[in-house]
Write a protein that holds these residues in place. Structure first.
Motif, PDB file in Angstrom:
ATOM      1  N   PRO A  16      81.867  90.039 -44.843  1.00 54.47           N
ATOM      2  CA  PRO A  16      81.476  89.598 -43.387  1.00 54.47           C
ATOM      3  C   PRO A  16      80.260  90.172 -42.817  1.00 54.47           C
ATOM      4  CG  PRO A  16      83.613  90.616 -43.036  1.00 54.47           C
ATOM      5  CD  PRO A  16      83.458  90.532 -44.704  1.00 54.47           C
ATOM      6  N   TRP A  17      79.949  91.299 -43.748  1.00 56.02           N
ATOM      7  CA  TRP A  17      78.833  92.406 -43.091  1.00 56.02           C
ATOM      8  C   TRP A  17      77.641  92.036 -43.919  1.00 56.02           C
ATOM      9  CZ3 TRP A  17      83.692  94.443 -44.656  1.00 56.02           C
ATOM     10  CH2 TRP A  17      83.881  94.861 -46.164  1.00 56.02           C
ATOM     11  N   CYS A  18      77.448  90.873 -44.798  1.00 59.61           N
ATOM     12  CA  CYS A  18      76.357  90.647 -45.458  1.00 59.61           C
ATOM     13  C   CYS A  18      75.407  89.841 -44.589  1.00 59.61           C
ATOM     14  CB  CYS A  18      76.694  89.693 -46.770  1.00 59.61           C
ATOM     15  SG  CYS A  18      77.567  90.784 -47.958  1.00 59.61           S
ATOM     16  N   GLN A  19      74.673  90.551 -43.782  1.00 57.73           N
ATOM     17  CA  GLN A  19      73.706  90.095 -42.908  1.00 57.73           C
ATOM     18  C   GLN A  19      72.361  90.533 -43.155  1.00 57.73           C
ATOM     19  OE1 GLN A  19      74.851  88.922 -38.877  1.00 57.73           O
ATOM     20  NE2 GLN A  19      76.742  90.321 -39.309  1.00 57.73           N
ATOM     21  N   GLY A  20      71.237  89.929 -42.994  1.00 54.62           N
ATOM     22  CA  GLY A  20      70.018  90.353 -43.261  1.00 54.62           C
ATOM     23  C   GLY A  20      69.310  91.452 -42.123  1.00 54.62           C
ATOM     24  N   LEU A  21      68.666  91.957 -42.224  1.00 56.41           N
ATOM     25  CA  LEU A  21      68.119  93.166 -41.269  1.00 56.41           C
ATOM     26  C   LEU A  21      67.801  92.437 -40.117  1.00 56.41           C
ATOM     27  CD1 LEU A  21      67.396  96.019 -40.536  1.00 56.41           C
ATOM     28  CD2 LEU A  21      65.138  95.829 -41.774  1.00 56.41           C
ATOM     29  N   THR A  22      67.152  91.542 -39.929  1.00 54.99           N
ATOM     30  CA  THR A  22      66.599  90.844 -38.869  1.00 54.99           C
ATOM     31  C   THR A  22      67.968  90.349 -38.130  1.00 54.99           C
ATOM     32  OG1 THR A  22      64.858  89.821 -40.066  1.00 54.99           O
ATOM     33  CG2 THR A  22      65.297  88.739 -38.193  1.00 54.99           C
ATOM     34  N   GLU A  23      68.912  89.784 -38.574  1.00 56.74           N
ATOM     35  CA  GLU A  23      69.956  89.344 -37.918  1.00 56.74           C
ATOM     36  C   GLU A  23      70.855  90.476 -37.248  1.00 56.74           C
ATOM     37  OE1 GLU A  23      72.794  87.490 -35.945  1.00 56.74           O
ATOM     38  OE2 GLU A  23      71.163  86.512 -36.836  1.00 56.74           O
ATOM     39  N   ARG A  24      70.857  91.751 -37.932  1.00 57.90           N
ATOM     40  CA  ARG A  24      71.400  93.022 -37.514  1.00 57.90           C
ATOM     41  C   ARG A  24      70.662  93.735 -36.366  1.00 57.90           C
ATOM     42  NH1 ARG A  24      71.210  96.501 -41.850  1.00 57.90           N
ATOM     43  NH2 ARG A  24      70.276  94.804 -43.356  1.00 57.90           N
ATOM     44  N   LEU A  25      69.388  93.675 -36.622  1.00 60.77           N
ATOM     45  CA  LEU A  25      68.554  94.142 -35.543  1.00 60.77           C
ATOM     46  C   LEU A  25      68.739  93.164 -34.245  1.00 60.77           C
ATOM     47  CD1 LEU A  25      65.192  94.964 -37.207  1.00 60.77           C
ATOM     48  CD2 LEU A  25      66.415  96.638 -35.858  1.00 60.77           C
ATOM     49  N   ARG A  26      68.943  91.934 -34.169  1.00 56.52           N
ATOM     50  CA  ARG A  26      69.127  90.845 -33.180  1.00 56.52           C
ATOM     51  C   ARG A  26      70.526  91.384 -32.623  1.00 56.52           C
ATOM     52  NH1 ARG A  26      68.653  86.276 -35.732  1.00 56.52           N
ATOM     53  NH2 ARG A  26      66.407  86.302 -35.581  1.00 56.52           N
ATOM     54  N   MET A  27      71.384  91.514 -33.331  1.00 57.82           N
ATOM     55  CA  MET A  27      72.837  92.130 -32.925  1.00 57.82           C
ATOM     56  C   MET A  27      72.663  93.424 -32.142  1.00 57.82           C
ATOM     57  SD  MET A  27      76.210  91.875 -35.509  1.00 57.82           S
ATOM     58  CE  MET A  27      75.673  93.226 -36.250  1.00 57.82           C
ATOM     59  N   LEU A  28      72.039  94.442 -32.535  1.00 59.46           N
ATOM     60  CA  LEU A  28      71.540  95.541 -31.716  1.00 59.46           C
ATOM     61  C   LEU A  28      71.064  95.379 -30.413  1.00 59.46           C
ATOM     62  CD1 LEU A  28      71.973  98.612 -31.774  1.00 59.46           C
ATOM     63  CD2 LEU A  28      69.626  98.816 -32.880  1.00 59.46           C
ATOM     64  N   TRP A  29      70.034  94.346 -30.315  1.00 62.67           N
ATOM     65  CA  TRP A  29      69.145  94.138 -29.057  1.00 62.67           C
ATOM     66  C   TRP A  29      70.051  93.242 -28.184  1.00 62.67           C
ATOM     67  CZ3 TRP A  29      65.063  96.347 -27.188  1.00 62.67           C
ATOM     68  CH2 TRP A  29      64.423  97.147 -28.032  1.00 62.67           C
ATOM     69  N   ARG A  30      71.348  92.506 -28.300  1.00 64.55           N
ATOM     70  CA  ARG A  30      71.828  91.940 -27.436  1.00 64.55           C
ATOM     71  C   ARG A  30      72.226  92.264 -26.049  1.00 64.55           C
ATOM     72  NH1 ARG A  30      77.138  90.294 -29.911  1.00 64.55           N
ATOM     73  NH2 ARG A  30      77.237  89.298 -27.691  1.00 64.55           N
ATOM     74  N   ARG A  31      72.294  93.660 -25.946  1.00 62.36           N
ATOM     75  CA  ARG A  31      72.803  94.082 -24.568  1.00 62.36           C
ATOM     76  C   ARG A  31      71.948  95.428 -24.126  1.00 62.36           C
ATOM     77  NH1 ARG A  31      79.055  93.344 -25.971  1.00 62.36           N
ATOM     78  NH2 ARG A  31      79.028  91.034 -25.559  1.00 62.36           N
ATOM     79  N   LYS A  32      72.181  95.775 -22.949  1.00 64.06           N
ATOM     80  CA  LYS A  32      71.372  97.007 -22.424  1.00 64.06           C
ATOM     81  C   LYS A  32      71.419  98.256 -22.938  1.00 64.06           C
ATOM     82  CE  LYS A  32      70.889  99.228 -17.876  1.00 64.06           C
ATOM     83  NZ  LYS A  32      71.322  99.105 -16.441  1.00 64.06           N
ATOM     84  N   ARG A  33      72.889  98.353 -23.497  1.00 62.89           N
ATOM     85  CA  ARG A  33      73.084  99.996 -24.112  1.00 62.89           C
ATOM     86  C   ARG A  33      73.619  99.565 -25.556  1.00 62.89           C
ATOM     87  NH1 ARG A  33      74.163 103.956 -20.431  1.00 62.89           N
ATOM     88  NH2 ARG A  33      73.392 105.235 -21.836  1.00 62.89           N
ATOM     89  N   ARG A  34      72.922 100.359 -26.248  1.00 59.78           N
ATOM     90  CA  ARG A  34      72.899 100.060 -27.728  1.00 59.78           C
ATOM     91  C   ARG A  34      73.342 101.183 -28.621  1.00 59.78           C
ATOM     92  NH1 ARG A  34      67.599  98.504 -25.967  1.00 59.78           N
ATOM     93  NH2 ARG A  34      67.807  96.594 -25.000  1.00 59.78           N
ATOM     94  N   VAL A  35      74.247 100.769 -29.634  1.00 56.77           N
ATOM     95  CA  VAL A  35      74.688 101.684 -30.720  1.00 56.77           C
ATOM     96  C   VAL A  35      74.520 101.403 -31.987  1.00 56.77           C
ATOM     97  CG1 VAL A  35      76.838 103.189 -31.366  1.00 56.77           C
ATOM     98  CG2 VAL A  35      76.663 102.289 -29.023  1.00 56.77           C
ATOM     99  N   ALA A  36      73.848 102.114 -32.802  1.00 55.72           N
ATOM    100  CA  ALA A  36      73.440 102.008 -34.173  1.00 55.72           C
ATOM    101  C   ALA A  36      74.334 102.960 -34.997  1.00 55.72           C
ATOM    102  CB  ALA A  36      71.886 102.323 -34.268  1.00 55.72           C
ATOM    103  N   TYR A  37      75.077 102.386 -36.120  1.00 51.85           N
ATOM    104  CA  TYR A  37      75.881 103.009 -37.135  1.00 51.85           C
ATOM    105  C   TYR A  37      75.071 102.941 -38.453  1.00 51.85           C
ATOM    106  CZ  TYR A  37      79.962 102.774 -33.858  1.00 51.85           C
ATOM    107  OH  TYR A  37      80.928 103.129 -32.980  1.00 51.85           O
ATOM    108  N   PHE A  38      74.985 103.956 -39.035  1.00 51.57           N
ATOM    109  CA  PHE A  38      74.401 104.164 -40.430  1.00 51.57           C
ATOM    110  C   PHE A  38      75.476 104.494 -41.426  1.00 51.57           C
ATOM    111  CE2 PHE A  38      69.886 104.036 -41.301  1.00 51.57           C
ATOM    112  CZ  PHE A  38      69.111 103.473 -39.868  1.00 51.57           C
ATOM    113  N   TYR A  39      75.130 103.792 -42.637  1.00 48.31           N
ATOM    114  CA  TYR A  39      76.037 104.121 -43.804  1.00 48.31           C
ATOM    115  C   TYR A  39      75.131 104.044 -45.105  1.00 48.31           C
ATOM    116  CZ  TYR A  39      80.355 104.755 -46.776  1.00 48.31           C
ATOM    117  OH  TYR A  39      81.110 105.338 -47.478  1.00 48.31           O
ATOM    118  N   ASP A  40      75.527 104.582 -46.067  1.00 50.52           N
ATOM    119  CA  ASP A  40      74.468 104.494 -47.439  1.00 50.52           C
ATOM    120  C   ASP A  40      74.618 103.036 -47.873  1.00 50.52           C
ATOM    121  OD1 ASP A  40      73.146 105.253 -49.223  1.00 50.52           O
ATOM    122  OD2 ASP A  40      74.463 106.401 -50.473  1.00 50.52           O
ATOM    123  N   LEU A  41      75.739 102.577 -48.154  1.00 49.06           N
ATOM    124  CA  LEU A  41      75.712 101.255 -48.563  1.00 49.06           C
ATOM    125  C   LEU A  41      76.971 100.717 -48.139  1.00 49.06           C
ATOM    126  CD1 LEU A  41      74.966 101.877 -52.446  1.00 49.06           C
ATOM    127  CD2 LEU A  41      73.460 100.420 -50.735  1.00 49.06           C
TER     128      LEU A  41
END
Length: 390
Positions: A16-41
């Motif tokens: 379910p996590w196979c989304q392109g970068l554009t979609e994941r950036l859009r998901m991040l921008w949806r609300r006022k406060r934003r959290v980014a999680y980073f993992y290698d792969l």
């Protein structure tokens, strides 16, 4: 054993996590406060539990926070991500130039960086214990090079961060002692996809009796090939039970072999390859007893209780070693069974003697797993660990 066909059809799984970068950036921008999680792969284990599941919870609840996950392959957009996100959680990643670049991008903007780790793999003092526990070859210098490098680089990333998040208080104590950083605890938990199929399985089992096909099965579900010594703890007890009771069998799933001493019972031992985490629930649901043997030491005390709640949520009883997390999670005789290393045969016999009340214990464990480990009950702990609402 509970028939797989009676429980639920195989789930048409895709990650379910196979989304392109554009979609994941859009998901991040949806609300006022934003959290980014980073993992290698992206993967089925640490990434799923410690990044994907967290993002799923934060985006599902109604508040001002949105979240998304990113990978090292997204590094060319790190400035854009660091501009958008208020906080970074970097999950179990070894230090290198790329990691330094990601953390620096946030620190240069005066934004906090947290480190999430789910194992005692950041302190080289414990490298010899890790090798022993994971049954690695102590005479191979490459093994020593790998584990000392892995732990050292993980510790280097941890020490660059402003705080840490982990899975239980025992591991939190080691992180705090090693790094001096503040540490929060968010347990591993069951996400939406896993819960939806698990609920179907639990309801299907409610109409069935243990030993539905005339056989009672024990299951060992291995997520990695490094559990030979753990599984060895229970083999003598299994030999004794399988020898004595012809109505018992064993299901082994994943990378591990049942071992030569169980070959004489091969007609009652079933093997399944590694499964995706959703369909694995079907196999866990099919057995009466989920075996969780663990060597007792500092490294295994840092492991989470995920094998207990992933079995409980499909109505399967667990028999576990008393590591820190399992001793806290399971009430012996009420929501499962706890077995010392020397008492596996006694614990299994006790469990078999309790088949008449199997359903009652399974229901208590199911309620416990749903209350403490379902995704929809994790929001407050995640928000507390992020300390993002000030």
């Amino acid at each position: 054993m509970f028939s797989l066909l009676s429980l639920a059809p195989a789930f048409p799984y895709t990650d379910p996590w196979c989304q392109g970068l554009t979609e994941r950036l859009r998901m991040l921008w949806r609300r006022k406060r934003r959290v980014a999680y980073f993992y290698d792969l992206p993967n089925n284990s640490t990434f799923r539990y410690r990044a994907y599941n967290m993002v799923q919870v934060l985006n599902a609840i109604k508040h001002e926070i949105s979240a998304s996950y990113f990978f090292m392959s997204d590094l060319h957009r790190i400035d854009e991500i660091a501009d958008a996100a208020d906080i970074l959680v970097i999950c179990r990643t070894c230090y290198d130039n790329r990691v330094n670049q990601v953390i620096t991008a946030f620190h240069n903007r005066r934004k906090r960086v947290l480190f999430d780790v789910d194992d005692l793999v950041f302190d080289t003092d414990f490298a010899p214990l890790i090798l022993t526990t994971l049954d690695q070859d102590p005479d191979n210098p490459n093994v020593w090079d790998y584990w000392f490098s892995y732990c050292s680089r993980m510790g280097a990333t941890l020490k660059l961060c402003d705080g840490a998040i982990t899975t239980n208080e025992f591991l939190a104590g080691h992180i705090q002692k090693f790094s001096g950083l503040p540490v929060s605890v968010v347990p591993n938990f069951i996400n939406k996809e896993q819960l939806e199929l698990s609920d179907q399985l639990y309801k299907a089992k409610a109409t069935l009796k243990p030993g539905e096909d005339g056989m009672v099965h024990f299951g060992y579900f291995s997520g990695s090939p490094s559990h030979n010594r753990d599984f060895a703890l229970v083999i003598p007890a299994l030999e004794s039970i399988l020898e004595e009771r012809k109505d018992t069998g064993l299901v082994v799933v994943g990378y591990i072999e049942a071992g030569p001493t169980l070959k004489r019972f091969s007609s009652r031992v079933s093997y399944y390859p590694f499964h995706d985490y959703v369909n694995l629930q079907r196999l866990v649901a099919s057995v009466e007893f989920n075996l969780i043997p663990l060597q007792y030491n500092t490294f295994t005390n840092c492991k989470s209780e995920l094998k207990y709640f992933e079995a409980a949520i499909v109505g399967t009883q667990s028999i576990a070693s008393p590591s820190y997390a399992y001793a806290k999670a399971i009430v012996d005789g009420e929501t499962g069974y706890i077995s010392q290393a020397f008492s596996w045969e006694k614990a299994i016999r006790t469990a078999l003697d309790g088949l008449g009340t199997y359903r009652e214990m399974a229901e208590r464990a199911y309620v416990d797993a749903r209350e403490r480990y379902a995704w929809f009950n994790q929001c407050e702990r995640i928000l507390d660990s992020l300390d993002i609402i000030r």
